[in-house]
Scaffold this active site. Structure first.
Site, mmCIF file in Angstrom:
data_model
loop_
_atom_site.group_PDB
_atom_site.id
_atom_site.type_symbol
_atom_site.label_atom_id
_atom_site.label_comp_id
_atom_site.label_asym_id
_atom_site.label_seq_id
_atom_site.Cartn_x
_atom_site.Cartn_y
_atom_site.Cartn_z
ATOM 1 N N ASP A 7 9.557 36.917 -12.785
ATOM 2 C CA ASP A 7 9.759 36.893 -11.331
ATOM 3 C C ASP A 7 9.184 35.645 -10.653
ATOM 4 O O ASP A 7 8.962 35.635 -9.453
ATOM 5 C CB ASP A 7 9.202 38.178 -10.682
ATOM 6 C CG ASP A 7 7.698 38.297 -10.791
ATOM 7 O OD1 ASP A 7 7.083 37.515 -11.535
ATOM 8 O OD2 ASP A 7 7.122 39.190 -10.121
ATOM 9 N N ALA A 55 9.578 40.990 -18.149
ATOM 10 C CA ALA A 55 10.639 41.235 -17.156
ATOM 11 C C ALA A 55 11.035 42.709 -17.095
ATOM 12 O O ALA A 55 12.165 43.039 -16.784
ATOM 13 C CB ALA A 55 11.849 40.372 -17.493
ATOM 14 N N ASN A 60 47.223 13.757 -0.178
ATOM 15 C CA ASN A 60 46.819 14.278 1.127
ATOM 16 C C ASN A 60 47.252 15.731 1.227
ATOM 17 O O ASN A 60 48.425 16.050 1.089
ATOM 18 C CB ASN A 60 47.439 13.452 2.256
ATOM 19 C CG ASN A 60 46.801 13.827 3.574
ATOM 20 O OD1 ASN A 60 45.641 13.496 3.823
ATOM 21 N ND2 ASN A 60 47.517 14.566 4.395
ATOM 22 N N ARG A 89 9.463 46.862 -4.505
ATOM 23 C CA ARG A 89 9.500 46.282 -3.157
ATOM 24 C C ARG A 89 10.795 45.533 -2.841
ATOM 25 O O ARG A 89 11.035 45.138 -1.715
ATOM 26 C CB ARG A 89 8.285 45.350 -2.968
ATOM 27 C CG ARG A 89 6.991 46.095 -2.750
ATOM 28 C CD ARG A 89 5.800 45.167 -2.839
ATOM 29 N NE ARG A 89 5.462 44.848 -4.233
ATOM 30 C CZ ARG A 89 4.559 43.937 -4.603
ATOM 31 N NH1 ARG A 89 3.927 43.245 -3.693
ATOM 32 N NH2 ARG A 89 4.318 43.718 -5.873
ATOM 33 N N ASN A 104 8.603 39.391 -5.157
ATOM 34 C CA ASN A 104 8.410 40.840 -5.151
ATOM 35 C C ASN A 104 9.184 41.511 -4.027
ATOM 36 O O ASN A 104 9.246 42.739 -3.966
ATOM 37 C CB ASN A 104 6.912 41.173 -5.015
ATOM 38 C CG ASN A 104 6.112 40.609 -6.177
ATOM 39 O OD1 ASN A 104 6.322 40.986 -7.323
ATOM 40 N ND2 ASN A 104 5.225 39.664 -5.894
HETATM 41 C C1 UD1 Z 1 0.419 39.932 -12.082
HETATM 42 C C2 UD1 Z 1 -1.017 39.694 -12.558
HETATM 43 C C3 UD1 Z 1 -1.808 39.016 -11.435
HETATM 44 C C4 UD1 Z 1 -1.117 37.715 -11.036
HETATM 45 C C5 UD1 Z 1 0.355 37.959 -10.667
HETATM 46 C C6 UD1 Z 1 1.067 36.637 -10.518
HETATM 47 C C7 UD1 Z 1 -1.642 41.496 -14.127
HETATM 48 C C8 UD1 Z 1 -2.392 42.752 -14.297
HETATM 49 N N1 UD1 Z 1 -1.663 40.944 -12.915
HETATM 50 O O1 UD1 Z 1 0.356 40.830 -10.971
HETATM 51 O O2 UD1 Z 1 -3.139 38.742 -11.870
HETATM 52 O O3 UD1 Z 1 -1.805 37.141 -9.957
HETATM 53 O O4 UD1 Z 1 1.036 38.704 -11.719
HETATM 54 O O5 UD1 Z 1 2.384 36.807 -10.020
HETATM 55 O O6 UD1 Z 1 -1.087 41.011 -15.086
HETATM 56 N N2 UD1 Z 1 5.899 43.698 -16.182
HETATM 57 C C9 UD1 Z 1 6.409 44.264 -17.341
HETATM 58 N N3 UD1 Z 1 5.961 45.476 -17.731
HETATM 59 C C10 UD1 Z 1 5.003 46.175 -17.062
HETATM 60 C C11 UD1 Z 1 4.478 45.591 -15.882
HETATM 61 C C12 UD1 Z 1 4.956 44.360 -15.474
HETATM 62 O O7 UD1 Z 1 7.267 43.681 -17.985
HETATM 63 O O8 UD1 Z 1 4.643 47.274 -17.517
HETATM 64 C C13 UD1 Z 1 6.405 42.386 -15.762
HETATM 65 C C14 UD1 Z 1 7.100 42.406 -14.416
HETATM 66 O O9 UD1 Z 1 8.496 42.587 -14.578
HETATM 67 C C15 UD1 Z 1 6.792 41.027 -13.844
HETATM 68 C C16 UD1 Z 1 5.491 40.637 -14.528
HETATM 69 O O10 UD1 Z 1 5.314 41.505 -15.615
HETATM 70 O O11 UD1 Z 1 7.771 40.063 -14.189
HETATM 71 C C17 UD1 Z 1 4.287 40.777 -13.567
HETATM 72 O O12 UD1 Z 1 4.242 42.123 -13.107
HETATM 73 P P1 UD1 Z 1 3.986 42.476 -11.600
HETATM 74 O O13 UD1 Z 1 4.030 43.940 -11.460
HETATM 75 O O14 UD1 Z 1 4.838 41.637 -10.727
HETATM 76 O O15 UD1 Z 1 2.444 42.035 -11.525
HETATM 77 P P2 UD1 Z 1 1.670 41.531 -10.266
HETATM 78 O O16 UD1 Z 1 1.131 42.710 -9.539
HETATM 79 O O17 UD1 Z 1 2.471 40.553 -9.524
HETATM 80 MG MG MG Z 2 4.595 39.980 -9.436
#
Ligand code: UD1
Ligand code: MG
Length: 425
Positions: free
Chosen positions: A108, A11, A349, A17, A233
């Site tokens: 998320d 998280a 009432n 976005r 997102n």
């Molecule tokens: C990620 C997956 C993707 C999957 C998708 C599903 C990877 C590389 N990709 O992509 O394959 O289809 O989720 O929703 O894992 N987060 C951290 N620290 C970081 C980066 C992210 O805690 O350095 C957390 C974010 O807060 C989020 C989750 O990891 O809750 C996923 O990150 P996000 O950037 O949303 O990844 P997606 O591009 O959605």
């Molecule tokens: Mg995501």
């Protein structure tokens, strides 16, 4: 087979976005942050020890977690957001010595249910798997990591949208971002992950390739409905998730015998319980945790803001707002009223436009109003709390009541009528 279960929720991401100063995972659906909804499902699946990886807006997220989930979750800080694998590495210290099953979730994806997670963990444990990846088939897989399978239909790798070629982009099976690991056999692989990809991030998805190359047992777990793994997102996706969550609740209520006249305009939180034969009229909003009995009529245009207990045969009508109110059976609050921090007895009432003045904005404190059984309140009354109206008391229309009223009494505060004869010449 029952094994130890712990969960890590990623998280720390910024949620660019969302275009918001609020960290992404603190955006709310039915007045609960989406992170809380993910945590609820983790806890329901049987995970009592949960680690939330924080980063962007860590102060706010940590404050929320310690206030709302102090007994169930701790936070681990990821100072720089270098990718999902790096996020899990940041939680590794808190998992020292742990050798059981590890569930990894994204903060998320608030629509995932406890039941699905329970089944997912069960599948992983029964197969004695090292890695289980949750997937689903999406008509529009854009943006998600794609599940690549070999000639025998076994999972081979996960390729991110940004690293995918045209052929890979056509794959409709997507990675949910939800995994189960045998932490004992998999943790070493995590620290071998490199960031040689288009985003220079440490991808947790690369653990799958590592698993296959080092002969670990890797299984996909395909969900029948993709709804549960909708990732938030953007504000559009937040609205979409709210709609799905609301329809789930309305379907459940209608199946159990509650009448919902117009599902399109009715919002009822997942935490609200309603008994059969109650009718919910159009444009009703019910937030937070509430209990509503049977044979009630709520709406149109009523707003319940949480912590309300409404017994059987109660009518809550148009433009009535309730907050922290207990309303006993056969009571009517039919028009244009606000009832907060209140206890309202049976067969009461409450006339149109009655307000409980419960809030002192100077001291920022709230006070309680007690209305006992069989009280009758005329229209346009202000009850300045703390105040108590005794049984069968009668309050004249237009009164401002600042002190308690005895049982059976009439209370009226009204300036005498002045009538000037022949005033209009
Ligand atoms: C990620 C997956 C993707 C999957 C998708 C599903 C990877 C590389 N990709 O992509 O394959 O289809 O989720 O929703 O894992 N987060 C951290 N620290 C970081 C980066 C992210 O805690 O350095 C957390 C974010 O807060 C989020 C989750 O990891 O809750 C996923 O990150 P996000 O950037 O949303 O990844 P997606 O591009 O959605
Ligand atoms: Mg995501």
């Amino acid at each position: 087979m029952i094994k130890d279960l712990k969960t890590v929720i990623l998280a720390a991401g910024k949620g660019t976005r969302m275009k918001s100063d609020t960290p992404k995972v603190l955006h709310e659906i039915f007045s609960k942050p989406i992170l809380g909804r993910v945590l609820d499902s983790a806890i329901l699946s049987g995970s009592k020890e949960n680690i939330v990886v924080t980063g962007h807006g860590a102060d706010k997220v940590e404050k929320y977690i310690s206030a709302a989930y102090g007994d169930y979750a701790v936070c681990a800080l990821q100072e720089k957001q270098l990718g999902t694998a790096h996020a899990l590495m940041s939680a590794a210290d808190k998992l020292k010595g742990y050798e059981g099953t590890l569930l990894v979730l994204c903060g998320d994806t608030p629509l995932i249910t406890g039941k699905t997670l329970f089944d997912f963990v069960k599948f992983h444990n029964e197969n004695n798997a090292d890695i289980t990846v949750m997937s689903a088939l999406f008509d529009n897989p854009f943006g998600y990591g794609r599940i690549v399978r070999d000639g025998n239909n076994n999972i081979k790798a996960i390729i991110e949208e940004k690293d995918a070629d045209i052929e890979t982009k056509k794959i409709k099976e997507i990675n949910a971002g939800i995994y189960c690991f045998n932490w004992k056999t998999v943790k070493d692989g995590l620290f071998e992950i490199k960031n040689d990809n288009s985003q220079n991030e440490y991808y947790l998805t690369d653990l799958i390739k590592w698993g296959i190359e080092s002969s670990k047992k890797v299984f996909p777990y395909v969900l029948q409905s993709g709804d549960e793994i909708l990732g938030i997102n953007s504000k559009k996706q937040l609205a979409e998730a709210t709609k799905i969550m609301k329809m789930r609740k309305l379907d459940e209520l209608m199946d159990s015998g509650v009448t919902i006249v117009d599902p399109d305009t009715t919002y009822i939180s997942p935490e609200t319980e309603i008994e059969p034969d109650t009718v919910i009229l159009p444009s009703v909003v019910i937030e937070g945790k509430n209990k509503i009995g049977k044979n009630c009529k709520i709406g149109p245009f009523s707003h319940l803001r949480g912590d309300c207990v409404i017994e059987d045969y109660v009518k809550i009508g148009n433009f009535v707002e309730l907050k922290k109110a207990t309303v006993k059976s056969h009571t009517n609050i039919c028009h244009l009223s606000y009832v907060g921090d209140s206890f309202v007895g049976e067969h009461v009432n409450i006339g149109a436009g009655t307000i409980t003045a419960n809030y002192d904005s100077r001291t920022k404190t709230k006070s309680k109003t007690t209305i006992e059984n069989n009280v009758s309140i005329g229209s346009n009354v202000v009850l300045v709390a703390p105040v108590k109206l005794g049984e069968k008391s009668f309050i004249g229309a237009g009164s401002v009541i600042t002190t308690d009223v005895e049982n059976n009494a009439l209370a009226v505060t009204r300036s005498p009528k002045k009538e000037i004869k022949n005033y209009i010449k």
